[in-house]
Design a protein around this motif. Structure first.
Motif, mmCIF file in Angstrom:
data_model
loop_
_atom_site.group_PDB
_atom_site.id
_atom_site.type_symbol
_atom_site.label_atom_id
_atom_site.label_comp_id
_atom_site.label_asym_id
_atom_site.label_seq_id
_atom_site.Cartn_x
_atom_site.Cartn_y
_atom_site.Cartn_z
ATOM 1 N N ASN A 77 0.787 -1.254 0.079
ATOM 2 C CA ASN A 77 0.038 -0.096 -0.124
ATOM 3 C C ASN A 77 0.742 1.290 0.030
ATOM 4 O O ASN A 77 0.653 2.219 0.841
ATOM 5 N N ALA A 78 2.044 1.114 -0.860
ATOM 6 C CA ALA A 78 2.802 2.493 -0.997
ATOM 7 C C ALA A 78 2.231 3.554 -1.707
ATOM 8 O O ALA A 78 1.509 3.294 -2.793
ATOM 9 N N ASP A 79 2.611 4.759 -1.340
ATOM 10 C CA ASP A 79 2.268 5.804 -2.040
ATOM 11 C C ASP A 79 3.264 6.069 -3.509
ATOM 12 O O ASP A 79 2.801 6.467 -4.476
ATOM 13 N N VAL A 80 4.269 5.747 -3.263
ATOM 14 C CA VAL A 80 5.414 5.894 -4.324
ATOM 15 C C VAL A 80 6.371 4.766 -4.013
ATOM 16 O O VAL A 80 6.615 4.496 -3.047
ATOM 17 N N ALA A 81 6.913 4.534 -5.044
ATOM 18 C CA ALA A 81 8.285 3.574 -5.023
ATOM 19 C C ALA A 81 9.556 4.326 -5.634
ATOM 20 O O ALA A 81 9.560 5.224 -6.280
ATOM 21 N N LEU A 100 1.316 7.243 -6.966
ATOM 22 C CA LEU A 100 2.165 8.124 -7.437
ATOM 23 C C LEU A 100 3.467 7.847 -8.243
ATOM 24 O O LEU A 100 4.050 8.803 -8.653
ATOM 25 N N GLY A 101 3.500 6.811 -8.686
ATOM 26 C CA GLY A 101 4.483 6.239 -9.627
ATOM 27 C C GLY A 101 5.751 5.635 -9.009
ATOM 28 O O GLY A 101 5.797 5.671 -7.683
ATOM 29 N N GLY A 185 1.917 17.679 -5.207
ATOM 30 C CA GLY A 185 0.937 17.385 -6.114
ATOM 31 C C GLY A 185 0.946 17.953 -7.678
ATOM 32 O O GLY A 185 0.450 17.592 -8.739
ATOM 33 N N ASN A 186 1.955 18.454 -8.127
ATOM 34 C CA ASN A 186 2.285 19.137 -9.442
ATOM 35 C C ASN A 186 3.775 19.241 -9.523
ATOM 36 O O ASN A 186 4.350 20.383 -9.867
ATOM 37 N N PRO A 187 4.470 18.167 -9.529
ATOM 38 C CA PRO A 187 5.967 18.234 -9.784
ATOM 39 C C PRO A 187 6.151 18.519 -11.201
ATOM 40 O O PRO A 187 5.606 18.189 -11.959
#
Length: 309
Positions: A77-81, A100-101, A185-187
């Motif tokens: 359940n990670a947000d990002v790797a 988030l990719g 939220g807008n990188p």
């Protein structure tokens, strides 16, 4: 953010340490390559990433093929790797797991030196700078959009080992900035310029065989770039001799045929190249110890006119 760390090489250790120490993020698990046999006795040895992760109480997975572990990855359940020197291409199914990719920490200024050996390539090719690039991963080999870069100067005496360590220490700051940008939220996302792409394949020991017809300045860069891996070597009387340290002799006069020893004394073994001279100051004969030129010559006398191949 909940971070899944995916990496195998030691270059990722400082970044993993930072992630474990920061209050900004939580490492929910670590994916690394399977343990491998190491050394002459082929002792099964875990990656240091695994050792560090287990010491921190993290769950570690070591799938033979990460593309076969998609359901296990979802369970974190990670947000990002965060991916650093993992050693496998990630499939689209894996890339799509964290919402988030997947961010890759790559040790070159992309698109220059895509591929497996960017650190050695930067020194070998005479670059004056390199750096850490954080990019959004896609299915290609280092082809994703760039989030940010941190530039690093390459010293005139830089080796593959010293630059590896320098970039490893620089990576956590780049990663922190990248995750902060992602959290907004807008990188930023910058497409790579395909006209500037260079590729570097995985190196083998054969890549380190010295060709004395090349200019001394190129051979000097090769010796430094390939220290400690894959190393450089030549043949001395049909026996392999490793070159651990060498220096270009500036403003050399007319030289004999490439590979010819011009002099051999306590200052080094001076060898003629296609252009200029290269002084071998630290060498190792096959089966022997790493020695200074002075110590080596006591047991292996060499003379002007002898030829290295």
């Amino acid at each position: 953010m909940r971070v899944l760390f995916i990496g195998t090489g030691d270059i990722g250790l400082p970044s993993l340490d930072w992630l474990l120490s920061t209050s900004k993020h939580s490492v929910v698990g670590v994916i690394t390559q399977p343990d491998k046999p190491v050394g002459r006795k082929q002792v099964l040895t875990p990656p240091q990433i695994k050792v560090r992760a287990l010491a921190a109480g993290l769950t570690v997975l070591q799938p033979l093929k990460i593309r076969h572990a998609v359901e296990e990855l979802k369970a974190f359940n990670a947000d990002v790797a965060v991916v650093i020197a993992y050693g496998q291409i990630l499939s689209r199914a894996v890339l799509d797991v964290p919402p988030l990719g997947c961010l890759n920490v790559h040790t070159s200024l992309l698109p220059r030196h895509r591929g497996a050996a960017p650190i050695q390539a930067a020194i070998r090719d005479g670059d004056t700078e390199t750096g850490v690039t954080i990019m959004f991963m896609d299915e290609g080999l280092d082809t994703g959009d760039i989030l940010l870069m941190h530039r690093v100067a390459i010293a005139c005496d830089e080796t593959g080992g010293s630059l590896h360590d320098k970039l490893a220490q620089r990576a956590p700051a780049a990663l922190e900035e990248a995750l902060d940008l992602l959290a907004t939220g807008n990188p930023p996302r910058e497409k790579q310029d395909e006209s500037k792409v260079t590729h570097v394949r995985k190196l083998t020991r054969q890549d380190g065989r010295l060709d004395w017809t090349r200019p001394a300045i190129e051979l000097d860069r090769l010796v430094r770039a390939f220290t400690p891996w894959p190393g450089t070597s030549c043949l001395l009387n049909d026996t392999q001799m490793k070159i651990h340290r060498a220096q270009v002799i500036a403003n050399a006069d007319a030289c004999p045929a490439p590979g010819t020893i011009v002099s051999a004394n306590a200052d080094g073994i001076l060898v003629s190249c296609g252009n200029g001279l290269l002084n071998l100051s630290e060498v190792q004969i096959e089966g022997g110890r790493r020695l200074s030129a002075a110590d080596f010559l006591r047991g292996h006398p060499l003379h002007a006119g002898d030829v290295l191949h």
